[in-house]
Design a protein around this motif. Structure first.
Motif, PDB file in Angstrom:
ATOM      1  N   VAL A  95      48.850  42.692  44.131  1.00  0.00           N
ATOM      2  CA  VAL A  95      49.493  41.764  43.329  1.00  0.00           C
ATOM      3  C   VAL A  95      48.970  40.446  43.560  1.00  0.00           C
ATOM      4  N   ARG A  96      48.672  39.895  44.742  1.00  0.00           N
ATOM      5  CA  ARG A  96      48.187  38.397  45.036  1.00  0.00           C
ATOM      6  C   ARG A  96      46.831  38.250  44.546  1.00  0.00           C
ATOM      7  N   GLN A  97      46.022  39.545  44.332  1.00  0.00           N
ATOM      8  CA  GLN A  97      44.754  39.265  43.599  1.00  0.00           C
ATOM      9  C   GLN A  97      44.911  38.830  42.197  1.00  0.00           C
ATOM     10  N   ASP A  98      45.890  39.606  41.648  1.00  0.00           N
ATOM     11  CA  ASP A  98      46.411  39.476  40.132  1.00  0.00           C
ATOM     12  C   ASP A  98      46.916  38.392  39.826  1.00  0.00           C
ATOM     13  N   LEU A  99      47.877  37.425  40.750  1.00  0.00           N
ATOM     14  CA  LEU A  99      48.367  36.340  40.788  1.00  0.00           C
ATOM     15  C   LEU A  99      47.351  35.131  40.830  1.00  0.00           C
ATOM     16  N   ILE A 100      46.563  35.225  41.707  1.00  0.00           N
ATOM     17  CA  ILE A 100      45.571  34.184  41.843  1.00  0.00           C
ATOM     18  C   ILE A 100      44.555  34.300  40.744  1.00  0.00           C
ATOM     19  N   GLU A 101      43.899  35.153  40.348  1.00  0.00           N
ATOM     20  CA  GLU A 101      43.177  35.332  39.107  1.00  0.00           C
ATOM     21  C   GLU A 101      43.861  34.731  37.843  1.00  0.00           C
ATOM     22  N   SER A 102      45.208  35.075  37.603  1.00  0.00           N
ATOM     23  CA  SER A 102      45.953  34.527  36.407  1.00  0.00           C
ATOM     24  C   SER A 102      46.073  33.050  36.788  1.00  0.00           C
ATOM     25  N   LEU A 103      46.388  32.621  37.818  1.00  0.00           N
ATOM     26  CA  LEU A 103      46.761  31.116  38.089  1.00  0.00           C
ATOM     27  C   LEU A 103      45.406  30.373  37.971  1.00  0.00           C
ATOM     28  N   SER A 104      44.092  30.859  38.172  1.00  0.00           N
ATOM     29  CA  SER A 104      43.022  30.374  38.166  1.00  0.00           C
ATOM     30  C   SER A 104      42.630  30.116  36.686  1.00  0.00           C
ATOM     31  N   ARG A 105      43.046  31.103  35.991  1.00  0.00           N
ATOM     32  CA  ARG A 105      42.873  31.087  34.406  1.00  0.00           C
ATOM     33  C   ARG A 105      43.874  29.991  33.691  1.00  0.00           C
ATOM     34  N   SER A 116      40.784  25.452  39.476  1.00  0.00           N
ATOM     35  CA  SER A 116      40.512  26.806  38.973  1.00  0.00           C
ATOM     36  C   SER A 116      39.251  27.343  39.911  1.00  0.00           C
ATOM     37  N   LEU A 117      38.294  26.537  39.950  1.00  0.00           N
ATOM     38  CA  LEU A 117      37.114  26.767  40.805  1.00  0.00           C
ATOM     39  C   LEU A 117      37.469  27.044  42.007  1.00  0.00           C
ATOM     40  N   HIS A 118      38.199  26.280  42.785  1.00  0.00           N
ATOM     41  CA  HIS A 118      38.462  26.583  44.189  1.00  0.00           C
ATOM     42  C   HIS A 118      39.157  27.913  44.359  1.00  0.00           C
ATOM     43  N   LEU A 119      40.216  28.280  43.584  1.00  0.00           N
ATOM     44  CA  LEU A 119      40.775  29.582  43.374  1.00  0.00           C
ATOM     45  C   LEU A 119      39.972  30.891  43.032  1.00  0.00           C
ATOM     46  N   ALA A 120      39.141  30.723  42.176  1.00  0.00           N
ATOM     47  CA  ALA A 120      38.120  31.832  42.046  1.00  0.00           C
ATOM     48  C   ALA A 120      37.009  31.901  42.843  1.00  0.00           C
ATOM     49  N   GLU A 130      35.208  43.836  49.970  1.00  0.00           N
ATOM     50  CA  GLU A 130      36.000  45.156  49.347  1.00  0.00           C
ATOM     51  C   GLU A 130      35.241  46.006  48.399  1.00  0.00           C
ATOM     52  N   ASP A 131      35.835  46.870  47.882  1.00  0.00           N
ATOM     53  CA  ASP A 131      35.055  47.808  47.046  1.00  0.00           C
ATOM     54  C   ASP A 131      34.482  47.386  45.806  1.00  0.00           C
ATOM     55  N   GLU A 132      33.621  48.021  44.986  1.00  0.00           N
ATOM     56  CA  GLU A 132      32.801  47.232  44.041  1.00  0.00           C
ATOM     57  C   GLU A 132      33.876  46.714  42.869  1.00  0.00           C
ATOM     58  N   ALA A 133      34.842  47.404  42.689  1.00  0.00           N
ATOM     59  CA  ALA A 133      35.839  47.238  41.590  1.00  0.00           C
ATOM     60  C   ALA A 133      36.387  45.890  41.841  1.00  0.00           C
ATOM     61  N   HIS A 134      36.744  45.416  42.983  1.00  0.00           N
ATOM     62  CA  HIS A 134      37.563  44.291  43.383  1.00  0.00           C
ATOM     63  C   HIS A 134      36.463  43.115  43.391  1.00  0.00           C
ATOM     64  N   GLN A 135      35.306  43.357  43.705  1.00  0.00           N
ATOM     65  CA  GLN A 135      34.080  42.440  43.701  1.00  0.00           C
ATOM     66  C   GLN A 135      33.858  42.011  42.315  1.00  0.00           C
ATOM     67  N   ARG A 136      33.798  43.085  41.536  1.00  0.00           N
ATOM     68  CA  ARG A 136      33.391  43.095  40.042  1.00  0.00           C
ATOM     69  C   ARG A 136      34.336  42.078  39.444  1.00  0.00           C
ATOM     70  N   GLN A 137      35.702  42.390  39.535  1.00  0.00           N
ATOM     71  CA  GLN A 137      36.718  41.544  39.125  1.00  0.00           C
ATOM     72  C   GLN A 137      36.724  40.219  39.321  1.00  0.00           C
ATOM     73  N   SER A 138      36.433  39.485  40.681  1.00  0.00           N
ATOM     74  CA  SER A 138      36.567  38.582  41.205  1.00  0.00           C
ATOM     75  C   SER A 138      35.336  37.786  40.537  1.00  0.00           C
ATOM     76  N   LEU A 139      34.093  38.230  40.489  1.00  0.00           N
ATOM     77  CA  LEU A 139      32.869  37.626  39.853  1.00  0.00           C
ATOM     78  C   LEU A 139      33.163  37.340  38.373  1.00  0.00           C
ATOM     79  N   ILE A 140      33.758  38.423  37.774  1.00  0.00           N
ATOM     80  CA  ILE A 140      34.088  37.989  36.192  1.00  0.00           C
ATOM     81  C   ILE A 140      34.820  36.814  36.072  1.00  0.00           C
ATOM     82  N   LEU A 141      36.048  36.596  36.918  1.00  0.00           N
ATOM     83  CA  LEU A 141      36.626  35.444  36.922  1.00  0.00           C
ATOM     84  C   LEU A 141      35.940  34.269  37.247  1.00  0.00           C
ATOM     85  N   LEU A 142      35.249  34.248  38.231  1.00  0.00           N
ATOM     86  CA  LEU A 142      34.385  33.065  38.582  1.00  0.00           C
ATOM     87  C   LEU A 142      33.463  32.728  37.529  1.00  0.00           C
TER      88      LEU A 142
END
Length: 315
Positions: A95-105, A116-120, A130-142
């Motif tokens: 949930v923290r990952q979801d919140l940080i991503e939403s806040l960054s956007r 936004s950049l700092h959070l991403a 972390e696993d590939e799915a978590h890495q991928r989601q964070s990289l898409i955000l950044l």
């Protein structure tokens, strides 16, 4: 023989009477009004919750943030997301990952680019193990934040990592080709930065990306639905136009196609030969030599995907 299993009208009427008696039901359904979280904030405040448990307060803030995000009220959404983060336990990682991503956007949309950049960036760092799915989601955000900010070098860096994580996903390659085009324009405007890649290097990578994306779209057309096939054909035509504009002779463009097709064929062969092992389809993981340890991610990416050009020059 009549077993007496048929329903009589009295049976149905008696059942209806039982349903009408709510107390006879196994539990009481709690009815929640639309946008209940908004009225709860207005009436109850943070310290006066009666309708929900205290541990649910962060989730109520998140729902409020999602509601305002949907309404494109990004400033209010950012406030609610931050409230949720302040109260959410540290161990609730997902949930923290979801919140940080939403806040960054939200920050990206309201023009607070640095926040936004700092959070991403922090999210990419925190999820790098972390696993590939978590890495991928964070990289898409950044990558989306970098594109919005016009940080083309960092945008390219994110997409190179994404292409390594999923080397057979055409959209990443198409986006990376466009990113190299933007980076090339930026380099040509600066002229004097020694750390910049050369224009030729960008053009080689750009052609590689567009060619790879085109072949990937073609490879799935045989089994795709008519709608997906139509979409892919439109994307292929767009990619062909970009490839035609690449400043390379046809012989080198053909070499790039042959090089990538050979890789696809080798990968298909390896998959058929492997019954249980998970194949490494990105930059091979092995103990680095002294020379390899000195290479940057960008150089390793070139070695993995762009050596068709080097082979042409050597041959």
């Amino acid at each position: 023989m009549d077993l007496g299993l048929a329903f009589d009208d009295d049976d149905l009427q008696n059942f209806k009477k039982k349903i009408d008696d709510i107390s006879a039901l196994p539990y009481h359904v709690k009815i929640v009004q639309p946008e209940w979280f908004e009225s709860a904030f207005d009436v109850q405040g943070l310290h006066g919750w009666t309708e929900i448990e205290t541990e649910q307060v962060p989730h109520a803030y998140k729902m409020s943030g999602d509601f305002h995000y949907y309404k494109q009220n990004y400033r209010k959404a950012s406030e609610q997301y931050q409230n949720a983060l302040d109260l959410l336990p540290e161990n609730n990682v997902s949930v923290r990952q979801d919140l940080i991503e939403s806040l960054s956007r939200c920050y990206m949309y309201i023009g607070q680019t640095e926040e936004s950049l700092h959070l991403a960036r922090n999210l990419v760092h925190d999820l790098s193990k972390e696993d590939e799915a978590h890495q991928r989601q964070s990289l898409i955000l950044l990558s989306s934040v970098c594109a919005k900010a016009g940080l083309w070098a960092e945008f390219v860096n994110c997409l190179e990592k994404l292409c390594c994580l999923q080397p057979y996903y055409a959209q990443f390659w198409s986006q990376l080709g466009d990113a190299y085009a933007n980076l090339l324009n930026e380099i040509q405007m600066r002229h004097d930065d020694a750390d910049d890649p050369t224009p030729l290097d960008c053009q080689i990578r750009q052609l590689t990306c567009y060619t790879r994306a085109k072949l990937l779209h073609k490879s799935v057309n045989g089994t795709a639905s008519s709608l997906v096939r139509l979409r892919n054909m439109n994307l292929i035509r767009e990619l062909e136009k970009k490839i035609a504009c690449a400043p390379f002779p046809e012989r080198e463009k053909t070499l790039a196609v042959e090089f990538i097709q050979q890789e696809f064929e080798n990968q298909a062969t390896n998959i058929k030969e492997s019954n249980s092992e998970v194949l490494e389809i990105c930059i091979p993981v092995h103990e680095s030599t002294d020379d390899e340890s000195k290479l940057s991610q960008s150089q390793l990416f070139y070695q993995r995907f762009c050596t068709w050009f080097t082979k042409d020059k050597v041959g």
